[in-house]
Write an enzyme that holds these catalytic residues in place. Sequence first.
Site, PDB file in Angstrom:
ATOM      1  N   LYS A 255      30.360 -67.574  26.037  1.00 18.70           N
ATOM      2  CA  LYS A 255      28.985 -68.007  26.294  1.00 18.70           C
ATOM      3  C   LYS A 255      28.991 -68.926  27.507  1.00 18.70           C
ATOM      4  CE  LYS A 255      26.188 -71.465  25.287  1.00 18.70           C
ATOM      5  NZ  LYS A 255      25.324 -71.512  26.473  1.00 18.70           N
TER       6      LYS A 255
ATOM      7  N   GLU B 287      37.719 -79.617  25.441  1.00 15.94           N
ATOM      8  CA  GLU B 287      37.871 -80.327  26.717  1.00 15.94           C
ATOM      9  C   GLU B 287      36.544 -81.012  26.966  1.00 15.94           C
ATOM     10  OE1 GLU B 287      40.505 -80.494  28.566  1.00 15.94           O
ATOM     11  OE2 GLU B 287      41.743 -78.797  27.993  1.00 15.94           O
TER      12      GLU B 287
ATOM     13  N   CYS C  33      34.144 -83.437  35.243  1.00 15.94           N
ATOM     14  CA  CYS C  33      34.516 -84.112  33.999  1.00 15.94           C
ATOM     15  C   CYS C  33      35.531 -85.221  34.254  1.00 15.94           C
ATOM     16  CB  CYS C  33      35.095 -83.110  33.019  1.00 15.94           C
ATOM     17  SG  CYS C  33      36.438 -82.182  33.718  1.00 15.94           S
TER      18      CYS C  33
ATOM     19  N   GLU D 148      29.318 -91.547  30.602  1.00 15.18           N
ATOM     20  CA  GLU D 148      29.515 -90.509  31.612  1.00 15.18           C
ATOM     21  C   GLU D 148      28.161 -90.195  32.258  1.00 15.18           C
ATOM     22  OE1 GLU D 148      30.517 -86.516  30.277  1.00 15.18           O
ATOM     23  OE2 GLU D 148      32.028 -86.434  31.844  1.00 15.18           O
TER      24      GLU D 148
HETATM   25  P1  NAP Z   1      27.186 -79.518  27.212  1.00 12.24           P
HETATM   26  O1  NAP Z   1      25.764 -79.856  27.144  1.00 12.24           O
HETATM   27  O2  NAP Z   1      28.103 -80.098  26.209  1.00 12.24           O
HETATM   28  O3  NAP Z   1      27.260 -77.941  27.185  1.00 12.24           O
HETATM   29  C1  NAP Z   1      28.475 -77.235  27.223  1.00 12.24           C
HETATM   30  C2  NAP Z   1      28.273 -75.889  26.581  1.00 12.24           C
HETATM   31  O4  NAP Z   1      27.949 -76.069  25.203  1.00 12.24           O
HETATM   32  C3  NAP Z   1      27.107 -75.090  27.189  1.00 12.24           C
HETATM   33  O5  NAP Z   1      27.431 -73.732  27.210  1.00 12.24           O
HETATM   34  C4  NAP Z   1      25.993 -75.409  26.228  1.00 12.24           C
HETATM   35  O6  NAP Z   1      24.932 -74.490  26.221  1.00 12.24           O
HETATM   36  C5  NAP Z   1      26.722 -75.429  24.915  1.00 12.24           C
HETATM   37  N1  NAP Z   1      25.965 -76.159  23.893  1.00 12.24           N
HETATM   38  C6  NAP Z   1      25.033 -77.132  24.074  1.00 12.24           C
HETATM   39  N2  NAP Z   1      24.531 -77.540  22.904  1.00 12.24           N
HETATM   40  C7  NAP Z   1      25.140 -76.815  21.942  1.00 12.24           C
HETATM   41  C8  NAP Z   1      25.037 -76.767  20.530  1.00 12.24           C
HETATM   42  N3  NAP Z   1      24.190 -77.553  19.853  1.00 12.24           N
HETATM   43  N4  NAP Z   1      25.824 -75.896  19.869  1.00 12.24           N
HETATM   44  C9  NAP Z   1      26.663 -75.079  20.532  1.00 12.24           C
HETATM   45  N5  NAP Z   1      26.794 -75.063  21.864  1.00 12.24           N
HETATM   46  C10 NAP Z   1      26.052 -75.929  22.574  1.00 12.24           C
HETATM   47  O7  NAP Z   1      27.795 -79.887  28.627  1.00 12.24           O
HETATM   48  P2  NAP Z   1      27.205 -79.529  30.059  1.00 12.24           P
HETATM   49  O8  NAP Z   1      26.010 -80.388  30.280  1.00 12.24           O
HETATM   50  O9  NAP Z   1      27.067 -78.066  30.226  1.00 12.24           O
HETATM   51  O10 NAP Z   1      28.408 -79.973  31.009  1.00 12.24           O
HETATM   52  C11 NAP Z   1      28.687 -81.289  31.286  1.00 12.24           C
HETATM   53  C12 NAP Z   1      29.740 -81.850  30.337  1.00 12.24           C
HETATM   54  O11 NAP Z   1      30.912 -81.030  30.354  1.00 12.24           O
HETATM   55  C13 NAP Z   1      30.203 -83.211  30.727  1.00 12.24           C
HETATM   56  O12 NAP Z   1      30.273 -84.029  29.602  1.00 12.24           O
HETATM   57  C14 NAP Z   1      31.595 -82.972  31.283  1.00 12.24           C
HETATM   58  O13 NAP Z   1      32.460 -84.053  31.204  1.00 12.24           O
HETATM   59  C15 NAP Z   1      32.062 -81.843  30.474  1.00 12.24           C
HETATM   60  N6  NAP Z   1      33.151 -81.133  31.160  1.00 12.24           N
HETATM   61  C16 NAP Z   1      34.441 -81.316  30.710  1.00 12.24           C
HETATM   62  C17 NAP Z   1      35.505 -80.686  31.340  1.00 12.24           C
HETATM   63  C18 NAP Z   1      36.911 -80.868  30.869  1.00 12.24           C
HETATM   64  O14 NAP Z   1      37.754 -80.047  31.202  1.00 12.24           O
HETATM   65  N7  NAP Z   1      37.240 -81.896  30.099  1.00 12.24           N
HETATM   66  C19 NAP Z   1      35.261 -79.856  32.439  1.00 12.24           C
HETATM   67  C20 NAP Z   1      33.942 -79.700  32.888  1.00 12.24           C
HETATM   68  C21 NAP Z   1      32.903 -80.343  32.225  1.00 12.24           C
HETATM   69  P3  NAP Z   1      23.642 -74.778  27.141  1.00 12.24           P
HETATM   70  O15 NAP Z   1      24.078 -74.476  28.510  1.00 12.24           O
HETATM   71  O16 NAP Z   1      22.583 -73.905  26.657  1.00 12.24           O
HETATM   72  O17 NAP Z   1      23.301 -76.228  26.978  1.00 12.24           O
END
Ligand code: NAP
Length: 500
Positions: A195, A271, A306, A404
Site C-alpha cells: 500500500k 521503521e 525520517c 518530529e
Molecule cells: P504515516 O501517516 O504514518 O503514514 C505511513 C503509511 O501508513 C501511509 O501509507 C499511510 O496511509 C498509512 N496509514 C496512515 N494511517 C493508518 C492507519 N490508521 N492504519 C493503517 N495505515 C495507516 O506517515 P507519513 O505521513 O506518510 O510519513 C511521514 C512519517 O514517516 C514520519 O514520521 C517519518 O519519520 C516516517 N518515516 C520513517 C522512515 C524510516 O525509515 N524510519 C522513513 C521515511 C519516513 P495514508 O497515506 O493514507 O495516510
Amino acid sequence: MTTTGTRLDHTGWVKQAEHAELLTEAFFGGGFVPARAGRTFENRNPATGTLLSEVDNCDAADVDAAVRAARAAFESGVWSRAGGQYRRQALLRFADLLEEHAAELAVLDSLDMGKRTVDAYELDLPFSVGLFRYYAEAIDKISGEVAPTPPGSLALVRRAPLGVVGAVIPWNYPVDMLAWKLAPALAAGNCVVLKPAEQSPSSALRIAQLAAEAGLPDGVLNVVPGTGEVTGRALGLHPDVDCLAFTGSTEVGKLFQGYAGNSNMKQVWLECGGKSANLVFADTDDLAQAARTAAFGIFFNQGEVCSGHSRLLVERSIHDEMVKLLVAETENYQPGDPLDPASGMGALVSPEHTSRVMRYVEAGAGSAEVVTGGNRVTVGDSDCYVAPTIFTGVDPDSAIAQEEIFGPVLAVIPFDTEDEAVAIANGTQYGLAASVSTGSLARAHRVADRLVAGTVSVNTVDAFSAWTPFGGVKASGHGRDLSLHALDKYTSLHTTWISL
Ligand code: NAP
Ligand code: MG
C-alpha cells in the site's frame, strides 16, 4: 550513479511532466483491477495545487482479493520454489526496466509529493535500482547451514520465505521506500501486497506494471492504493498476511502492532519517526564542511526525512560562528518549482502538512529566536513551501526540540560538555540516527558508543547505503532495512532434522 541519460534542464523536466501517465487502479493478480465499491481519492500536486488524478480507494474486499492473489502465487511455487537463479534473473530484468524508466518515475514522485525532480532522478532512482540488483545478486550467494548435531543425526537449517508480505510506506521517498521493502522481500521468495501512501500512489502503480513486463509471475507483486484508515488497516488486520513491513510515523506504527495482536499475530517490522541530533564539537577540523553537511541533513528533501537531523547541538565556543555559516548555507535551499533543477528545495507534501509545520514554527518563535526563515513561501499558485528555518536558543525540552516536525526547521542548542551533549542528544523518545563532528578519534568513538541510535555518522551526516543496516531503537521502531540483515525480516529459519 547508475542511471544514465542526458541531464534535463527545467524545460526538459516540464516536457517530461506533460507526458506523465498517472495510473489509478489497483494492480493485483497480474493486471489492473478497479476498486469494487468505486470509491476514489484525489491526488494533487502540492507544487501547483492542481488535481493530478482520482485514484481508486481500495477497501477491505479489494485488499482481500489482492492478498488472495498473492497467496495463490505463493502456494503455486512459481516464485517461492523457483530456483534462486530464476528469481535473480527476473529481479535483474526488473531493475533494468526501472533504470530505463527512471526519468518517468522521478517525475511521478515529484508531481505527487513535491520533491525536486532532479533529486528523485539522480539519487532516489539509482539507489532503488541498485538495491534491486543488490538483493537479486544475494539470492544465489547465501547458503543454509548444517548444524553440529550429535552423530547419527543431520540437521539442515535454511531460510524459508514467510509467504505473503504486506508493505505500507510513506510519501517522502515513494520509490525508495518501495524498494527498501520489496527488493529483499521478493528476493527471499515472498509475494507482496504493497500500500503506497495516499499522497504518492503513481510510481508504485507504474512499477507494478513494469514488474509484470519484467516477467515477475502474476500475483508476486500487488499494489493496493487507498487511505491508511481503510486500506492500510485492512492489510494490517488481514488474517492471511504473514508479515507487515511498515515505514511511517510512530503513531501509526503503534496501530500496526495492535492490528497484529488483534488478528493473526503476524510479524510486524516498524521503521518510524526520528529527531536526530547532530553534535558539533569545537575540535572539529573543518567547520565549513560541518555546516554544509548540517544544512544538507535538515534541508534536503524539504526536511521531509525520517532521519533528518533536526537538532544541532553545538559546543558553546563555536556556536556563533557555526550559526553564521549555517545561515549562509540556506542560500542553497531556497524553495522553488520542483521541476527546476535550480530550485534549492521543492514543495512540502500538502497544504495540511505545510500548515502543521508552520504551527511548530509559530510555537517555536514564542520561546526561541528565528535567525533565518520562519515563513511560508508562495510559488506560482501554491503556498506549500517553507523557507529554510533556523532557531537558536532552543530549550531541549520544548516542542521544536522534541517532536518530529518533518519540515525544513532546525533547532540549534548550545552545550558546554561532552556529557551534556550526549544527555541532550539521547533525551527524546526517538533513536533513529545521530551524527558527530570532531577532530578527535577518541571522542568520535566515545560519543558514537554512547548515542542511542541505529546509525551514528562521524564527520558526515546521515550516512546510509545498501550494505549497512538502517533502522532505529526506542520509538523509532525496530528491525532493519537495507544490507543482508533485511533478509532476516522476510525469512524464517526452517530446520529439517534427520535421524540417520
Ligand atoms: P504515516 O501517516 O504514518 O503514514 C505511513 C503509511 O501508513 C501511509 O501509507 C499511510 O496511509 C498509512 N496509514 C496512515 N494511517 C493508518 C492507519 N490508521 N492504519 C493503517 N495505515 C495507516 O506517515 P507519513 O505521513 O506518510 O510519513 C511521514 C512519517 O514517516 C514520519 O514520521 C517519518 O519519520 C516516517 N518515516 C520513517 C522512515 C524510516 O525509515 N524510519 C522513513 C521515511 C519516513 P495514508 O497515506 O493514507 O495516510
Ligand atoms: Mg499528491
